[in-house]
Design a protein around this motif. Structure first.
Motif, PDB file in Angstrom:
ATOM      1  N   PHE A  38       0.815  -1.204   0.000  1.00  0.00           N
ATOM      2  CA  PHE A  38       0.000   0.000   0.000  1.00  0.00           C
ATOM      3  C   PHE A  38       0.855   1.264   0.000  1.00  0.00           C
ATOM      4  CE2 PHE A  38      -3.592  -2.633   0.784  1.00  0.00           C
ATOM      5  CZ  PHE A  38      -4.654  -1.907   0.290  1.00  0.00           C
ATOM      6  N   ALA A  39       2.161   1.100   0.086  1.00  0.00           N
ATOM      7  CA  ALA A  39       3.038   2.272   0.041  1.00  0.00           C
ATOM      8  C   ALA A  39       3.525   2.523  -1.383  1.00  0.00           C
ATOM      9  CB  ALA A  39       4.223   2.091   0.986  1.00  0.00           C
ATOM     10  N   HIS A  40       2.941   1.816  -2.343  1.00  0.00           N
ATOM     11  CA  HIS A  40       3.451   1.951  -3.708  1.00  0.00           C
ATOM     12  C   HIS A  40       3.245   3.363  -4.245  1.00  0.00           C
ATOM     13  CE1 HIS A  40       5.346  -0.169  -6.922  1.00  0.00           C
ATOM     14  NE2 HIS A  40       4.520   0.343  -7.793  1.00  0.00           N
ATOM     15  N   GLY A  41       2.128   3.971  -3.894  1.00  0.00           N
ATOM     16  CA  GLY A  41       1.877   5.341  -4.324  1.00  0.00           C
ATOM     17  C   GLY A  41       2.939   6.300  -3.781  1.00  0.00           C
ATOM     18  N   GLU A  42       3.506   5.959  -2.630  1.00  0.00           N
ATOM     19  CA  GLU A  42       4.547   6.820  -2.058  1.00  0.00           C
ATOM     20  C   GLU A  42       5.857   6.665  -2.830  1.00  0.00           C
ATOM     21  OE1 GLU A  42       2.029   5.770  -0.112  1.00  0.00           O
ATOM     22  OE2 GLU A  42       1.528   7.892   0.119  1.00  0.00           O
ATOM     23  N   PHE A  43       6.079   5.480  -3.417  1.00  0.00           N
ATOM     24  CA  PHE A  43       7.247   5.327  -4.296  1.00  0.00           C
ATOM     25  C   PHE A  43       7.125   6.297  -5.464  1.00  0.00           C
ATOM     26  CE2 PHE A  43       8.462   0.599  -3.392  1.00  0.00           C
ATOM     27  CZ  PHE A  43       8.438   0.875  -2.042  1.00  0.00           C
ATOM     28  N   LEU A 103       3.889   2.099   6.431  1.00  0.00           N
ATOM     29  CA  LEU A 103       5.003   2.649   5.655  1.00  0.00           C
ATOM     30  C   LEU A 103       4.521   3.842   4.834  1.00  0.00           C
ATOM     31  CD1 LEU A 103       7.967   2.205   4.800  1.00  0.00           C
ATOM     32  CD2 LEU A 103       7.089   0.856   2.890  1.00  0.00           C
ATOM     33  N   SER A 104       3.336   3.689   4.258  1.00  0.00           N
ATOM     34  CA  SER A 104       2.776   4.752   3.443  1.00  0.00           C
ATOM     35  C   SER A 104       2.560   6.017   4.280  1.00  0.00           C
ATOM     36  CB  SER A 104       1.465   4.253   2.828  1.00  0.00           C
ATOM     37  OG  SER A 104       0.600   5.310   2.574  1.00  0.00           O
ATOM     38  N   THR A 105       1.970   5.838   5.465  1.00  0.00           N
ATOM     39  CA  THR A 105       1.758   6.983   6.356  1.00  0.00           C
ATOM     40  C   THR A 105       3.081   7.651   6.698  1.00  0.00           C
ATOM     41  OG1 THR A 105      -0.050   5.729   7.316  1.00  0.00           O
ATOM     42  CG2 THR A 105       0.646   7.685   8.497  1.00  0.00           C
ATOM     43  N   GLY A 219       0.151  10.211  -3.415  1.00  0.00           N
ATOM     44  CA  GLY A 219       0.282   8.761  -3.569  1.00  0.00           C
ATOM     45  C   GLY A 219      -0.933   7.900  -3.270  1.00  0.00           C
ATOM     46  N   PHE A 220      -1.658   8.232  -2.203  1.00  0.00           N
ATOM     47  CA  PHE A 220      -2.573   7.230  -1.656  1.00  0.00           C
ATOM     48  C   PHE A 220      -3.694   6.808  -2.615  1.00  0.00           C
ATOM     49  CE2 PHE A 220      -6.069   5.631   0.944  1.00  0.00           C
ATOM     50  CZ  PHE A 220      -5.397   4.589   1.545  1.00  0.00           C
ATOM     51  N   CYS A 226      -4.584   1.369  -8.310  1.00  0.00           N
ATOM     52  CA  CYS A 226      -3.734   0.339  -8.901  1.00  0.00           C
ATOM     53  C   CYS A 226      -4.072  -1.044  -8.344  1.00  0.00           C
ATOM     54  CB  CYS A 226      -2.269   0.674  -8.685  1.00  0.00           C
ATOM     55  SG  CYS A 226      -1.790   2.056  -9.714  1.00  0.00           S
ATOM     56  N   PHE A 227      -4.521  -1.102  -7.103  1.00  0.00           N
ATOM     57  CA  PHE A 227      -4.963  -2.406  -6.590  1.00  0.00           C
ATOM     58  C   PHE A 227      -6.187  -2.880  -7.360  1.00  0.00           C
ATOM     59  CE2 PHE A 227      -2.190  -2.054  -2.918  1.00  0.00           C
ATOM     60  CZ  PHE A 227      -1.793  -3.371  -2.826  1.00  0.00           C
TER      61      PHE A 227
END
Lengths: 289, 258, 321, 384, 235
Positions: A38-43, A103-105, A219-220, A226-227
């Motif tokens: 779920f942290a992919h948007g943060e990448f 991680l995303s937060t 990101g979020f 994407c999911f």
């Protein structure tokens, strides 16, 4: 009316290209490590900032910055895999969901702290060139997104399909133990997967940063979308994901344009739910593991 | 009396005929066995009988009632209970609790009674404890009552899956390869318990099994599947002499050994 | 596993209840009481979600939708018809329960992440409807001016709901009743059926458990309880708007039950209280607050995958067995 | 292995408890305590930060000049994160633990509306520098003040000028789907129709939306000659960029009547595309009064960007609170509230006072962007 | 001794899967492990292959300790396993499956040579080389799995239940192939439930029961052993 439709469709395809870049990385991670990131948007967000800072800090132009962002996020992706995701590989899905949510937060708020809430624009220098053809309208910037997006997706597909490492990645996603027994260093494949995913997300982030600006909270919503795409396209299936990404892009664009813009966020989901109801085994057939 | 009767059951998966026109029947009080090579359709046949799969063609009737196409839980409630080939237990619950769960179809206490602690709910709970105790004793799992399912040794896990099925109050018990992976001592225990299930609890038993030693010694009747079709049926002596069975399943080695 | 209470347990329970009742004496600031009331609301939400995710093993990412539907149902009914909170909270439960029943019927045949994403969809859809069905919900402008619960008089005690402490006591009763209900349920044949479905759905069906029916039951009851929590929230904050009931809140609820441990009843309550108070504690960390929160979550999941209470319980059971 | 799990659990709990104890040690002294509730995280963090800038600058100014009747102002800032329940918690903390005399906040109307009950219950004045929802001043809560103009006031002043003087008749609205966007579109649409104009197109978007091509493509096919944008800086700069990308600027005049975009960030993000946008605002950095010039210069010096209306609102509201405390000569919240209701204030944007519903009465300027600068075209126009 | 295992123990969680197992495989021999399911045969192989890491004891291969090495190192040293249940990669073609079997081999001509040798053993694989592995029949998948294991050029090949679920006629062919592989110089450890087949093929045999070696000796002798005959041969 037809022109409006075609224009909307073109816009949707370009959007789909961006989604494909992000979703493919997410799908690879899901298929190979079997964790939900779920942290992919943060990448994607960090990649965009990396490009922004290499342009403002190093003074490079857009395309080198894109490359720097991809390499940088590749490295960061690899580090995050080792440090954060490695300990929970093989644990239930909900663990990785929550872990990556944490991680995303952390990443989004760290970015907020370091870079400020204030959104910034990446200057591709292409937004002011307009292309007109058959009554359709496209800026050079969006054309660039289309070209780079298609190129990267093709490159990835070739990589997965034909290179040794790509095949090893497929092998790991289909049967991890068999891959180990064939002498594939699974741990290295995990790292490579995260690096590739990070790089693709960074490319998407940089291009979105040019079209729509860069900010820590970008990101979020993308992650969730994407999911949906990877669920729609079949988990770990490259072609399915690409098709699904373009479908979602079109759904947002056409649904937003012709049905109701206010419910735009619902269309991707609606597509997914319809698919589940009609064809529970997913877009490309076969059951999602 | 015929307890279970499957007529012409057939199913195919993507063109592959997994079970094709198979007739099977089980008489009350007997021990019946289904044998055949892996992939012959034995487990698929069990799935068709117990409602985990719906047949493309054919009917299944149990105690004279047509149960074709009923969902598994309804079929189980009628007294047709199966175990699974791979060890299927509740891994994160204790053995005692697992067996209590197994009593599900026999419990009737209503929601109100459960929430407000009605007398029938309490009586039921007490009865479940007593009966679970009894099944623990019967299957020799009593010493393991407080252990989590996943912490049991392999043989005890297999026994637990049988105990669970017993708790569900079967009239006909379908056991899918119960002896797989058991050591000789455990296999003997299994044979013993199968006899006791039939004789003491009056439950008819229908097995899938590979261990020919066990099959020959306990079966009243045997049916043989190969490539989804029934190729033989009869007493152990008849079947083990059948050339088609020797060719498809038993092999020269078996003849040699006997 | 049996539901018997020994004398010692009764005594401990009474002492605990007395302690909880005395809380407003020690923490009389409205700020603390507000946090405790929010903790109570989240405790109910977490327990109701744990029934679905923890006990029957169905991951739901849209639980906040039922919370929101309950809040809106209760607020709108009481504003339009003038019915008191004591009636509308049941309406909220009924509306949210009905909605979750319908959604559950539709989605519960899906499993794992398919289910998670589909429930997320309904969560998003509800938020969008709350935002855009202006005529009914007043959209993003929200619903202000929700009435307080009408005062109740009990022998020796009058709750006027003009003070936070009154809400605290009401919340305590609410949490207690829900905990009692769920405790009885999960320790009954119904709970056993849910556990069976969570542990091994195929096996559960083979021993006669109608898996779909029980999953829908858990989903419906969980949704209804969340709706009632929503009603409590609406008549407590007195203003509701869609921003409270987003997917971020659904995820927040999941975090709570995982933090506490979702296969017990105490775990979700613990998680709810801890994670309602934690961000408040972290206020002193200023802008680092959410960074710390995120990092803590990561470390926590790596460290204690069963949740705080789940780990304690499993170690304890291991030691016994 | 076995003991570790329990140890970890206990450590987690202990860590939480110790954090709690540390946070729960309160402290009173002789300062004038003022609370601020603003979103410093979440999607509203940037704009919330601007308002906070203004508040901080005002407080430092007041303290440097000797404080309020000799007492320093002490600021307590809490994050609302844009979430109503969090805003309530923040205000309860300020009121209960910090014993503040007044609270400034929130940004979004949802937070403000949720906090109003706390204001009433704790008898503490709550003054919002930003929130536009009409309900805030219409619920009859005497403890709540709106320290800025309302969308109706702007609509009155602006549409009169645009429809009657500029003869713009076919209006399209693109608004953010929040209380602010919805409320403003309603208010402006009504006034346009009252004045004989026509509303030909209306769309709402979710806050933080990035891609506006679907609605701009549709706009292109509509007969509109005026596009009225109602939203925040970042969203609107995307709209304006994409509006130009689709080549609509020759056909349609862009209006930003609530001046959500009239700030330097917007100019940075939209560049030349910002030129020609017309709007109304109670404040813009190019106002040439001594107070405004000083404010703009100080703010520029302190934050390195020119101020816009959020910073100005934060700045004004903080000053109003200080003046109210001074006039009341007390930190008694009831006296401060009374003083606030009677205040006659003159700030960078001109003279202002509260009406019977605690709504600030203030003039509006008509402003146009020209060569990357905000130029005053007309005003100030009073709504009444 | 090509492989020498001493005191090998392994756990899955709290369940002990192997306790203090000693097994030797002399170079050029076929060694078989027989025993019931759950007796620890597959665990043994996974431990030797380095997939199962929570083990204690010594594993010596070609005179060097390999316990604790990662699985890819072990494959590099010439130890290859064909796992139970075939585990081919169903979404990859037959050729890709085989190529991946030679993942560690850099030399393209060597890969080519080995591919030819595998095709010589299993001509059917050459015919099916462009087909997805998932579309093969059970017997063909088993051949592919063995072929894949051979692609790394192992000195020691471990076969886990190769005959499982195969028609007797295929099993007969398989026996031939296993002999051929041994005759070409590869040492083989064979795990089988079909004890007849295994004991007929092997030089030495070990009987595993609940994670321990219950019996060991020459295969021909075990074939005559009463306990073995009774428990594993169904006599």
């Amino acid at each position: 009316m037809l022109m409006v439709f075609l224009q909307q469709a073109l816009n949707g395809i370009i959007l789909g290209c961006i989604y494909a870049l992000i979703a493919l990385g997410l799908s690879l991670i899901f298929g190979i490590l079997e964790v939900a990131n779920f942290a992919h948007g943060e990448f994607y967000m960090l990649g965009a900032f990396m490009a922004l800072f290499s342009m403002s800090g190093l003074g490079v132009s857009f395309f080198p910055a894109l490359l720097i962002a991809m390499i940088g996020m590749g490295i960061i992706g690899a580090i995050i895999e080792r440090a954060v995701f490695r300990p929970i590989v093989g644990k239930p899905l909900i663990n990785s969901m929550l872990l990556s949510f944490g991680l995303s937060t952390a990443l989004a708020n760290l970015a907020l702290l370091l870079f400020g809430a204030d959104p910034q624009k990446i200057e591709s220098g292409l937004a002011d060139y307009h292309l007109r053809f058959f009554g359709l309208h496209l800026t050079a910037e969006r054309l660039m997104v289309l070209v780079v997006g298609v190129a990267l997706v093709t490159l990835l597909a070739w990589f997965i399909q034909s290179t040794r490492t790509g095949k090893a990645m497929r092998a790991v996603s289909q049967d991890r133990v068999a891959a180990q027994l064939a002498g594939i260093n699974v741990s290295r494949i995990y790292t490579v997967t995260f690096a590739i995913s990070g790089a693709l997300a960074a490319a998407a982030g940089t291009m979105v940063g040019a079209m729509f600006f860069v900010s820590p909270e970008m990101g979020f919503s993308v992650t969730l979308k994407c999911f949906i795409i990877i669920a729609l396209g079949g988990f770990g299936k490259i072609r399915g994901v690409i098709v699904a990404a373009v479908m979602i892009g079109l759904a947002e664009s056409l649904g937003g344009g012709f049905i109701s813009y206010a419910y735009k966020d619902a269309y991707p989901f609606l597509l997914l739910v319809l698919l589940f109801m009609l064809k529970p085994q997913g877009l490309t057939g076969g059951s999602g593991r | 009396m015929t307890l279970l009767e499957a007529r012409d059951i057939s199913i195919s998966f993507g063109g592959l005929k997994a079970v094709e026109g198979v007739d099977l029947f089980v008489n009350e009080g007997e021990i019946m066995t289904l044998i055949g090579p892996n992939g012959a359709g034995k487990t698929t046949a069990f799935n068709l009988i117990t409602g985990f799969l719906a047949p493309d063609r054919g009917t299944v009737s149990f105690r004279g009632r047509d149960v074709t196409g009923l969902p598994p839980h309804d079929i189980a409630a009628l007294g047709l209970v199966r175990t699974f080939q791979k060890t299927n237990i509740f891994a994160e619950t204790t053995v005692e609790h697992s067996i209590a769960i197994g009593f599900h179809t026999r419990l009737k206490a209503g929601l109100g009674s459960i929430v407000f602690g009605g007398a029938d709910a309490r009586a039921e709970a007490r009865e479940v404890r007593e009966r679970a105790r009894e099944i623990l004793e019967f299957t020799g799992l009593a010493p393991w009552a407080a252990h989590l399912g996943k912490n049991l040794p392999y043989g005890k896990q297999r026994m637990l899956s049988i105990a669970l099925a017993l708790a569900a109050n079967p009239a006909l018990l379908l056991l899918d390869e119960p002896a797989t992976g058991l050591n000789p001592v455990e296999t003997k225990e299994l044979i013993d318990i199968i006899y006791r299930i039939r004789d003491e609890r009056k439950i008819t038993v229908f097995l899938i099994e590979h261990n020919m030693n066990l099959v020959i010694s306990i079966s009243d009747r045997i049916a043989v599947l190969n490539y989804g079709r029934k190729i033989a049926e009869g007493s152990p002596a008849q079947v083990s002499r059948d050339p088609a069975v020797i060719e498809a399943y038993l092999g020269r080695g078996f003849r040699h050994a006997s | 596993m049996n539901g018997r209470m020994t004398g010692a347990k009764w005594l401990a329970g009474l002492a605990g209840a007395a302690l909880l009742c005395a809380v407003p004496r020690f923490f009389s600031l409205d700020y603390y009481l507000h946090m405790f009331v929010m903790s109570e609301i989240y405790a109910v939400l977490a327990m109701s979600l744990a029934l679905i995710v923890g006990f029957s093993g169905q991951v739901s990412m849209g639980h906040a939708a039922f919370y929101g539907v309950g809040a809106y149902a209760s607020a709108l009914i009481s504003l339009k018809s003038g019915l008191p909170f004591w009636v509308t909270i049941w309406c909220a439960g009924a509306v949210a329960g009905l909605l979750s029943f319908v959604i559950g019927k539709m989605v519960l045949r899906l499993r794992g992440h398919f289910l998670a994403i589909t429930t997320a969809f309904f969560g998003v859809l509800v938020t969008l409807i709350l935002n855009n069905w202006i005529e009914l919900t007043n959209g993003p402008m929200g619903v202000p001016g929700i009435p307080r619960p009408s005062p109740i008089s009990l022998p020796g005690l009058t709750l006027s709901f003009e003070t936070r402490a009154d809400y605290y006591y009401l919340g305590l009763v609410f949490v207690g009743l829900v905990a009692f209900l769920l405790y009885r349920l999960v320790n009954s044949r119904i709970g056993n059926a849910l556990i069976a479905i969570r542990e091994n759905e195929e096996l559960a069906r083979s021993i006669g458990v109608d898996a779909m029916a029980y999953k829908v039951f858990a989903f419906t009851l969980g949704g209804a309880l969340a709706g009632m929590a929503g009603s409590f929230y609406a008549h407590y904050i007195l203003f509701i708007s869609p921003v409270t009931f987003t997917i971020a809140e659904s995820i927040n609820l999941l975090v709570m039950i995982i933090f506490g441990g979702m296969t017990t009843l105490f775990g979700p309550v613990f998680g709810a209280v801890a994670l309602t108070l934690l961000p408040e504690f972290l206020r002193m960390a200023g802008s680092l607050r959410l960074v710390i929160y995120g990092v803590a979550l990561v470390i926590f999941i790596i460290w204690l995958p069963l949740g705080v209470w789940g780990t304690i319980k499993s170690k304890w059971m291991e030691r016994r067995g | 292995m076995r003991g570790k799990g329990i140890l970890r659990s206990v450590l987690c709990v202990a860590a939480l408890l110790s954090l709690g104890c540390a946070a729960w040690a309160a402290l009173p002294d002789g300062n004038v305590r003022v609370g601020v509730v603003m979103p410093t995280s979440g999607t509203l963090a940037y704009d919330g930060g601007l308002a906070l800038n203004g508040v901080k600058m005002a407080v430092d100014e007041i303290n440097a000049a000797g404080g309020v009747n000799g007492h320093k102002i002490e600021l307590f800032v809490e994050d609302s994160a844009g979430v109503p329940a969090t805003a309530v918690a923040a205000m309860e903390k300020l009121v209960g633990m910090q014993k503040v005399v007044a609270v400034i906040g929130d940004f979004g109307s949802s937070g403000t509306l949720a906090m109003m009950d706390v204001a009433k219950r704790s008898q503490t004045p709550l003054i919002t520098p930003i929130s536009l929802a009409p309900k805030i001043t219409e619920l009859g809560n005497v403890w709540t003040f709106r320290g800025c103009d309302s969308s109706e006031m702007i609509a009155k002043a602006f549409t009169k000028w645009a429809v009657q003087e500029k003869k713009l008749d076919k209006w399209a609205f693109i608004g953010v789907n929040t209380d602010y966007g919805r409320g403003s579109v309603d208010a402006f649409g009504k006034k346009v129709k009252d004045l004989g104009g026509e509303v030909v197109y209306t769309e709402y978007f979710q806050q933080g939306e990035t891609d506006y091509y679907p609605i701009i493509t549709k706009l292109k096919a509509s007969p509109a000659n005026t596009l009225c944008l109602l939203g925040e800086t970042v969203d609107l700069s995307r709209v304006v960029n994409q509006f130009h990308e689709m080549g609509l600027q020759e056909k349609i005049t862009v209006m930003d009547p609530t001046s959500g975009t009239f700030n330097p960030k917007f100019l940075e993000l939209a560049k030349a595309k910002a030129n020609g946008i017309i709007g109304a605002s109670r404040f813009v950095a190019s106002i040439k009064t001594p107070k405004a010039e000083k404010f703009v210069a100080d703010y520029q010096k302190r934050y390195n960007i020119p101020p816009e209306k959020y910073a100005q609102a934060g700045y004004d509201v903080a000053h109003m609170v200080a003046i109210a405390v001074k006039n009341a000569d007390s930190t008694d919240t009831a006296k401060v509230r009374e003083a606030l209701a009677k205040i006659e204030y003159e700030g960078p944007q001109g003279k202002a006072h509260f009406d019977a519903k605690n709504q600030l009465q203030i003039g509006e300027y008509i402003i146009a962007v020209k060569d990357g600068k905000f130029e005053i075209v007309a005003g100030p126009i009073m709504a009444e | 001794m090509l492989l020498s295992v001493k005191g090998l123990s392994a756990h899955y969680g709290r369940v002990q899967a192997l306790s203090s197992v000693d097994i030797d495989a002399p170079e050029g021999s076929i060694v078989t492990l027989i025993g019931a399911n759950g007796a620890g045969k597959s665990t043994f192989m996974m431990a030797v292959s380095g997939v199962l890491r929570s083990i204690s004891g010594e594993i010596e291969y070609d005179g060097r300790r390999i316990d604790g090495l990662p699985s890819d190192e072990i494959v590099r040293l010439g130890l290859s396993q064909c796992p139970e249940g075939r585990r081919v990669w169903p979404g990859m073609t037959v050729l890709e499956n085989l190529e991946m079997g030679a993942f560690q081999v850099g030399d393209a001509t060597l890969v080519r040579d080995r591919l030819m040798r595998v095709y010589a053993h299993f001509p059917i694989l050459e015919q099916r080389s462009a087909q997805l592995a998932g579309s093969l029949s059970g017997g063909e998948q088993q051949m592919l799995a063995i072929g894949r294991a051979l692609m790394s050029g192992p000195r020691l090949l471990m076969l886990d239940e190769p005959s499982l679920g195969l028609a007797p006629i295929v099993v007969e062919h398989l026996v031939e192939i296993i002999r051929e592989i041994r005759n070409s110089g590869t040492t083989i450890i064979l795990v089988e439930q079909n004890a007849f087949m295994a004991l007929g093929l092997a030089d030495a045999a070990y009987v595993l029961e609940t994670g321990r070696v219950a019996l060991s000796g020459k295969a021909s002798e075990l074939l005559k052993n009463d306990m073995v005959r009774k428990s594993y041969l169904g006599v």
